[in-house]
Every structure is written in C-alpha cells, then in structure tokens.
Design an enzyme around this catalytic site. Structure first.
Site, PDB file in Angstrom:
ATOM      1  N   HIS A  19       0.848  -1.194   0.000  1.00  0.00           N
ATOM      2  CA  HIS A  19       0.000   0.000   0.000  1.00  0.00           C
ATOM      3  C   HIS A  19       0.884   1.245   0.000  1.00  0.00           C
ATOM      4  O   HIS A  19       2.116   1.142  -0.019  1.00  0.00           O
ATOM      5  CB  HIS A  19      -1.032  -0.025   1.133  1.00  0.00           C
ATOM      6  CG  HIS A  19      -0.474  -0.023   2.524  1.00  0.00           C
ATOM      7  ND1 HIS A  19       0.245   1.028   3.044  1.00  0.00           N
ATOM      8  CD2 HIS A  19      -0.539  -0.951   3.513  1.00  0.00           C
ATOM      9  CE1 HIS A  19       0.587   0.755   4.290  1.00  0.00           C
ATOM     10  NE2 HIS A  19       0.140  -0.454   4.600  1.00  0.00           N
ATOM     11  N   HIS A  22       3.888   1.517   2.387  1.00  0.00           N
ATOM     12  CA  HIS A  22       5.100   0.788   1.982  1.00  0.00           C
ATOM     13  C   HIS A  22       5.819   1.537   0.859  1.00  0.00           C
ATOM     14  O   HIS A  22       7.045   1.641   0.844  1.00  0.00           O
ATOM     15  CB  HIS A  22       4.752  -0.617   1.464  1.00  0.00           C
ATOM     16  CG  HIS A  22       3.939  -1.436   2.426  1.00  0.00           C
ATOM     17  ND1 HIS A  22       2.719  -1.969   2.091  1.00  0.00           N
ATOM     18  CD2 HIS A  22       4.174  -1.806   3.702  1.00  0.00           C
ATOM     19  CE1 HIS A  22       2.243  -2.650   3.127  1.00  0.00           C
ATOM     20  NE2 HIS A  22       3.106  -2.563   4.122  1.00  0.00           N
ATOM     21  N   CYS A 127       2.024 -10.140  20.076  1.00  0.00           N
ATOM     22  CA  CYS A 127       1.164  -9.612  19.005  1.00  0.00           C
ATOM     23  C   CYS A 127       1.659 -10.208  17.695  1.00  0.00           C
ATOM     24  O   CYS A 127       2.803  -9.954  17.285  1.00  0.00           O
ATOM     25  CB  CYS A 127       1.224  -8.088  18.936  1.00  0.00           C
ATOM     26  SG  CYS A 127       0.401  -7.475  17.443  1.00  0.00           S
ATOM     27  N   CYS A 130       2.538  -7.540  14.976  1.00  0.00           N
ATOM     28  CA  CYS A 130       3.864  -6.905  15.144  1.00  0.00           C
ATOM     29  C   CYS A 130       4.965  -7.949  15.136  1.00  0.00           C
ATOM     30  O   CYS A 130       6.130  -7.598  14.974  1.00  0.00           O
ATOM     31  CB  CYS A 130       3.987  -6.189  16.485  1.00  0.00           C
ATOM     32  SG  CYS A 130       2.885  -4.827  16.739  1.00  0.00           S
ATOM     33  N   CYS A 145      -3.039  -4.833  21.356  1.00  0.00           N
ATOM     34  CA  CYS A 145      -1.753  -4.265  20.948  1.00  0.00           C
ATOM     35  C   CYS A 145      -1.935  -2.767  20.694  1.00  0.00           C
ATOM     36  O   CYS A 145      -2.891  -2.370  20.038  1.00  0.00           O
ATOM     37  CB  CYS A 145      -1.297  -4.984  19.676  1.00  0.00           C
ATOM     38  SG  CYS A 145      -0.213  -3.992  18.651  1.00  0.00           S
ATOM     39  N   HIS A 148      -1.667  -2.224  16.581  1.00  0.00           N
ATOM     40  CA  HIS A 148      -2.699  -2.790  15.714  1.00  0.00           C
ATOM     41  C   HIS A 148      -4.093  -2.807  16.331  1.00  0.00           C
ATOM     42  O   HIS A 148      -5.072  -3.125  15.661  1.00  0.00           O
ATOM     43  CB  HIS A 148      -2.317  -4.218  15.308  1.00  0.00           C
ATOM     44  CG  HIS A 148      -1.093  -4.256  14.448  1.00  0.00           C
ATOM     45  ND1 HIS A 148       0.174  -4.343  14.963  1.00  0.00           N
ATOM     46  CD2 HIS A 148      -0.954  -4.157  13.115  1.00  0.00           C
ATOM     47  CE1 HIS A 148       1.045  -4.326  13.965  1.00  0.00           C
ATOM     48  NE2 HIS A 148       0.398  -4.214  12.840  1.00  0.00           N
ATOM     49  N   LYS A 295      -3.342   5.649  11.152  1.00  0.00           N
ATOM     50  CA  LYS A 295      -2.287   5.046  10.347  1.00  0.00           C
ATOM     51  C   LYS A 295      -2.891   4.259   9.178  1.00  0.00           C
ATOM     52  O   LYS A 295      -3.827   3.478   9.380  1.00  0.00           O
ATOM     53  CB  LYS A 295      -1.461   4.093  11.212  1.00  0.00           C
ATOM     54  CG  LYS A 295      -0.313   3.462  10.439  1.00  0.00           C
ATOM     55  CD  LYS A 295       0.442   2.438  11.265  1.00  0.00           C
ATOM     56  CE  LYS A 295       1.542   1.803  10.435  1.00  0.00           C
ATOM     57  NZ  LYS A 295       2.089   0.589  11.006  1.00  0.00           N
ATOM     58  N   LYS A 298      -3.793  -2.122   6.405  1.00  0.00           N
ATOM     59  CA  LYS A 298      -4.812  -3.060   5.962  1.00  0.00           C
ATOM     60  C   LYS A 298      -5.808  -3.304   7.098  1.00  0.00           C
ATOM     61  O   LYS A 298      -7.010  -3.385   6.875  1.00  0.00           O
ATOM     62  CB  LYS A 298      -4.113  -4.362   5.543  1.00  0.00           C
ATOM     63  CG  LYS A 298      -5.015  -5.396   4.925  1.00  0.00           C
ATOM     64  CD  LYS A 298      -5.521  -4.964   3.548  1.00  0.00           C
ATOM     65  CE  LYS A 298      -6.627  -5.892   3.081  1.00  0.00           C
ATOM     66  NZ  LYS A 298      -6.311  -6.728   1.983  1.00  0.00           N
TER      67      LYS A 298
HETATM   68  N1  MSP Z   1       8.852  -6.889   8.054  1.00  0.00           N
HETATM   69  C1  MSP Z   1       9.035  -5.784   8.906  1.00  0.00           C
HETATM   70  C2  MSP Z   1      10.329  -5.063   8.619  1.00  0.00           C
HETATM   71  C3  MSP Z   1      11.550  -5.916   8.710  1.00  0.00           C
HETATM   72  S1  MSP Z   1      12.984  -5.048   8.280  1.00  0.00           S
HETATM   73  C4  MSP Z   1      14.205  -6.111   8.585  1.00  0.00           C
HETATM   74  C5  MSP Z   1       7.864  -4.822   8.737  1.00  0.00           C
HETATM   75  N2  MSP Z   1       7.179  -4.909   7.596  1.00  0.00           N
HETATM   76  S2  MSP Z   1       5.878  -4.071   7.240  1.00  0.00           S
HETATM   77  O1  MSP Z   1       5.511  -4.508   5.921  1.00  0.00           O
HETATM   78  O2  MSP Z   1       4.896  -4.213   8.250  1.00  0.00           O
HETATM   79  O3  MSP Z   1       6.256  -2.591   7.235  1.00  0.00           O
HETATM   80  C6  MSP Z   1       7.355  -2.155   6.564  1.00  0.00           C
HETATM   81  C7  MSP Z   1       7.405  -0.672   6.496  1.00  0.00           C
HETATM   82  O4  MSP Z   1       6.293  -0.163   5.773  1.00  0.00           O
HETATM   83  C8  MSP Z   1       7.323   0.101   7.803  1.00  0.00           C
HETATM   84  O5  MSP Z   1       8.496   0.245   8.476  1.00  0.00           O
HETATM   85  C9  MSP Z   1       7.022   1.441   7.258  1.00  0.00           C
HETATM   86  O6  MSP Z   1       8.238   1.916   6.744  1.00  0.00           O
HETATM   87  C10 MSP Z   1       6.119   1.167   6.099  1.00  0.00           C
HETATM   88  N3  MSP Z   1       4.749   1.456   6.443  1.00  0.00           N
HETATM   89  C11 MSP Z   1       3.702   0.605   6.610  1.00  0.00           C
HETATM   90  N4  MSP Z   1       2.585   1.349   6.850  1.00  0.00           N
HETATM   91  C12 MSP Z   1       2.913   2.645   6.833  1.00  0.00           C
HETATM   92  C13 MSP Z   1       2.194   3.845   6.845  1.00  0.00           C
HETATM   93  N5  MSP Z   1       0.902   3.894   7.033  1.00  0.00           N
HETATM   94  N6  MSP Z   1       2.892   4.987   6.632  1.00  0.00           N
HETATM   95  C14 MSP Z   1       4.223   5.012   6.349  1.00  0.00           C
HETATM   96  N7  MSP Z   1       4.918   3.907   6.327  1.00  0.00           N
HETATM   97  C15 MSP Z   1       4.340   2.737   6.752  1.00  0.00           C
HETATM   98  O7  MSP Z   1       7.640  -4.015   9.608  1.00  0.00           O
END
Ligand code: MSP
Length: 521
Positions: A19, A22, A127, A130, A145, A148, A295, A298
């Site tokens: 999304h 990411h 969690c 997380c 959590c 989440h 935030k 999903k």
């Molecule tokens: N898998 C772990 C990271 C491991 S690194 C060795 C993880 N993954 S995640 O898919 O949940 O999230 C990855 C990154 O996506 C978050 O750190 C953040 O950078 C980004 N984001 C996810 N949702 C976000 C927002 N709503 N806004 C900005 N960035 C966010 O955590």
C-alpha cells in the site's frame, strides 16, 4: 575508487499487497539513492520481502494457499509494484531465498559461539501482527496491541534466548558517541529511554511454529522472524558467508518506519556487536501516512493502492507529493485535495510554466537555440546567477539532504524556480525584443535556460521521469543521469544548443480529482 553508499528499505511483510505506506519508505529510499548516485557515490539500494513467521503462516492458511506459493505471489506483487513505480533497486531480496538462509546460519553460529544464546522457558503477551512480545503495562484495554489494536495472545514456550542485556551499555555508548546514528531526534530519545529502563534478553526462536528458518542447534525450533529478517541487510549484498565482509557493509543508512526503529537500533546493533561486525551509520525513522489521523494499514481498512494513485497523479506527481508535502520524519495525513493543490502549484504552474514560457520565447527570439552571451563578468543581467550562487543552492540542498530534510531540499529548488518565473515578469523579454535590445534579451534568455538546466539536474533524483523530459526539451542528447552534482556551476549551458520543445511536462490535474468524493453541482 568511488565512495560507496549502501542503503536499505525495510523488508516488507508479505501478509498483504503493498500500500502507499510501503511505497512511501521505498520512494524516499529511492530518491536518496538517486541523489547520492548523482553526487558520484557508488550506491547500492536493497529492498525486498520478509516472508517467515506466524503472521504470514496464518494469512496463507486463511487464504487456503500453501505458504511458499502464497509468499511467491505477494512478494512478486511487491517487486512488480516497485518496478512499475520505477524504483531503481540494486537487489530485491527475499528471506526465503537460499543465500539468505545460508547467511542467517552463518550469523547465528557467530552469535552462538560467542556464548550469547541460551535456552529457557518464556511466557508473555505476543502480538502476531507486530511479531513481538509486549509487557502487560504496554497493552491497551482488553489486552490489545497499542499499534494494531488487536488482541494479543498468551504464549508459553521453551525458547532460545539472545543475551540482549549484555549489550545495554555498549548500545548506550554507541548512541551517545554517534549523534547521527538514530534520527530524527525524537526517535533517538525514545530509544534511549527504552534502553535506560533496562534491556531484557529476547527470545529468538519459536517452538510451536514451522514456517521459518530451522535453528541450527535445534531443528525443532525456527528462528524468530525479526532475527531472521534483519540479517537480510547482510545477505542482500552478497555477503560472503565465509566471513569476508562485502565492500558495501556497513550500511550508511537504514530507512524504516518509526514503529520499527527499536528493532533497528536495539536488537540489530546488539546482534551485530555479538557477531563482531560493524554497525550501520544511520537509522532514520520516518513518520506514518495517515488517513483522517489514523495510520494507513490493511487492518484499519484505509489503504491507498500506490499504482492506482500513480495513475491519477502520475508516478512523479505521487513521488513529489509524498516527498514535498510531508516533512520527512513526521506523520502526514493523506489527502487527494492537498496533493492536487500541491502538484498544480509546484509542478504545473511553477516548474512546468517556467520551462514552457522559456522554450516558447527562445523559439520566438532565438530560433530555438541557446543564445550566445557575453562572458559572465560582463553580463548586465546577473540576477539569477547571483541568486543561485549567493544562496549556495546546491550546497544548501546537500546540507538539507544530509540532514534528511527532503521536503526542505525540494522547497529550496522550487523557490529558485519561482524566482526565475518572477524574473521573466520583471525583465519582460517581449519588451526587450520590441525595443531591439538583443544583447540584454540574450542574457535574460540564457539565464532562464541555465536556471532550468541546473534545476533539472538537482531535481532529477526526486522526479526522475519529469527531469528526463526536461533534459530532452533543453536539447541535451542522452540522459540527465549522465550529469553529476559537479555540473551545478553557473554557465555550463553551451550557446548554440538546439532546444526541443515537446509536450508540457506536467499538466494541471483536474479539480474534479481533488474533490473526489464530493458532489459536484
Ligand atoms: N517486516 C518488517 C520489517 C523488517 S525489516 C528487517 C515490517 N514490515 S511491514 O511490511 O509491516 O512494514 C514495513 C514498512 O512499511 C514500515 O516500516 C514502514 O516503513 C512502512 N509502512 C507501513 N505502513 C505505513 C504507513 N501507514 N505509513 C508510512 N509507512 C508505513 O515491519
């Protein structure tokens, strides 16, 4: 040899499709990577997917798919999305790949032989979203959590532990002696508080889970997903598992979201200290994209699909909006209205207009060629040249980028563009033409074209496709990527070069998009 610059995005969980949150981490990292490349560094940008753990196993089961096949599907979606968004990564790494598994084993062995792993039983609130334990006092009402807002689960297992507590003092020293290690400051203070409260050893294996990398010393357990995923930063650069460090390690920068700063600044450096490997230079925790203050995720159900948004705003429009509108490090509330207003003002009206007006006038007055001007010292119209030099724009941009103020670096460039537009209004080239002041007119037009060249180079890491079009229209052969930061000195544009005006680089976006969701009369 060129100075190297190794940076990483987080490894994204494959429990869901990518999304905009990411994409935000990835676009920011891509812009920084391009910027450092332009500065002449040998850059390596790593991105990829984090595929083990309870959360992914559960999700695959829910979807009724075999877990590896499920991971393949979502991981490939991330990769295709980054490709379609034009992200220039050097490696897309997966935690399910064989080379990653080899490096994890190699790393584990080093930590184990150091005596930092032991077996004990553990119980606590976990969690799954997380993939971490929480202390009871950290939980919301009904044992939910705090991130989440979902119920955590009670876990009791015999696990293997990593002696994180051994590294408490070394971590404090690392953070205090390297003020730039954790940024922004607010994140650093949070981390310092956590460490000062006292670090407990952490469980780094799971007995009840099958989906993971088997623990080398006990195949009935798998490695904890964070311990596994963090090692991607090593395996992703062809880290030689014989003990030879890749030239790229240590990373100069880990770009991560604020919620995972603690994994990167407590667990990860402690793991590296234990394995006797050098620590990364900087961990930057950016803010969250929110929708009406919540935030984007999903779980909340408020996600924006990056490819869909890119279709509406253009890829560069989306990049520019994210990088310019949200101060890097702070949260930013997503709004299409703000995006459209920002893009129309900055890219269509300011930058696009400057290019278009300048090219049209050069066609009219100089047959579409860069006019010949007297040497700089003799010039009458030095306004833009003095503004550029006097304000040390390239140096300012570098300073701001080094301070991770991407939004402010862009503002600096757009101010220069604005200044150039005002220069047109005040110099009124049409008036000079009417009065037959050919030399003055040539100076004015040269100043404008030269300003455009400088802006095109500086802005290229942020809106690369648009910069490429500008470069072509300014009549350069080849790509803007062949230029470098060293070219940012006034006077580089060669008279006689034939311009190639084309389509406007950025069309105003219809106001109806801005008001999406609102009823039109
Ligand atoms: N898998 C772990 C990271 C491991 S690194 C060795 C993880 N993954 S995640 O898919 O949940 O999230 C990855 C990154 O996506 C978050 O750190 C953040 O950078 C980004 N984001 C996810 N949702 C976000 C927002 N709503 N806004 C900005 N960035 C966010 O955590």
């Amino acid at each position: 040899m060129k100075t190297k610059f190794y940076l990483t995005t987080p490894m994204y969980y494959v429990n869901d499709l990518p999304h905009l949150g990411h994409a935000y981490s990835t676009i920011a990292a891509d812009a920084i990577a391009r910027f450092e490349r332009l500065r002449g560094k040998q850059v390596f940008l790593l991105t990829g997917t984090d595929e083990h753990g309870q959360k992914i196993a559960n999700k695959a089961a829910e979807e009724g798919q075999e877990v590896k096949a499920f991971c393949d599907r979502i991981s490939s979606d991330f990769r295709t999305s980054w490709d379609e968004l034009g992200i220039r990564y050097d490696r897309f790494s997966r935690t399910t790949s064989d080379d990653h598994k080899r490096t994890v084993k190699w790393f584990f062995d080093r930590v184990y032989s150091k005596g930092d792993i032991y077996k004990a039983s553990y119980s606590g609130w976990y969690c799954v979203s997380c993939e971490r334990f929480y202390q009871e006092k950290e939980l919301l009402e009904e044992k939910k959590c705090p991130d989440h807002k979902r119920p955590v689960q009670w876990m009791e297992e015999e696990n293997y532990f990593f002696r994180l507590s051994n590294y408490q003092n070394a971590l404090l020293r690392q953070i205090e002696e390297n003020p730039g290690f954790i940024q922004p400051e607010v994140r650093k203070n949070e981390v310092l508080n956590i460490i000062r409260e006292g670090l407990e050893d952490i469980s780094i294996s799971r007995a009840s889970l099958k989906w993971g990398i088997p623990l080398p010393i006990d195949p009935n357990q798998v490695i904890y997903v964070w311990f596994d995923a963090l090692i991607s930063y090593l395996s992703g650069i062809e880290f030689d598992a014989q003990g030879e460090l890749s030239r790229y390690w240590p990373a100069e920068l880990h770009v991560v979201g604020k919620e995972i700063v603690r994994f990167h600044t407590i667990i990860w450096p402690a793991m590296l200290m234990s394995a006797e490997l050098p620590l990364p230079g900087k961990v930057f925790g950016h803010g969250w994209l929110t929708v009406n203050g919540e935030k984007m995720s999903k779980t909340t159900g408020n996600v924006i699909k990056p490819l869909e948004l890119a279709q509406e705003l253009g890829i560069d429009g989306m990049r520019y909006y994210l990088l310019r509108e949200i101060p890097f490090g702070k949260d930013g509330d997503y709004s299409k209205e703000t995006a459209v207003t920002r893009l129309n003002a900055d890219l269509a009206n300011n930058l696009g207009n400057l290019l278009n007006r300048t090219l049209v006038m050069t066609e009219k007055y100089f047959d579409g060629k860069v006019p010949l001007v007297a040497p700089k010292a003799l010039a009458t119209d030095r306004e833009l040249c003095d503004y550029f030099g006097g304000n040390r724009i390239p140096e300012r941009v570098e300073e701001l980028m080094e301070g991770m103020e991407i939004h402010a670096a862009l503002a600096e460039m757009l101010n220069f563009v604005d200044r150039a537009n005002k220069f047109i209004d005040s110099k009124a080239p049409w008036q000079l033409a009417k009065e037959g002041q050919a030399a003055r007119l040539a100076e004015v037009m040269y100043s404008l074209l030269e300003s455009l060249r400088l802006v095109t180079v500086m802005i290229s890491p942020f809106i690369p496709k648009t910069a490429e079009k500008m470069w072509q229209q300014l009549g350069f052969a080849g790509s803007v990527e062949t230029s470098s930061w060293a070219d940012l000195a006034w006077g580089g544009l060669v008279p006689g070069q034939t311009l190639k005006r084309g389509e406007p680089i950025f069309l105003r976006i219809g106001e109806e998009l801005a008001g999406a969701g609102k009823k039109k009369k």
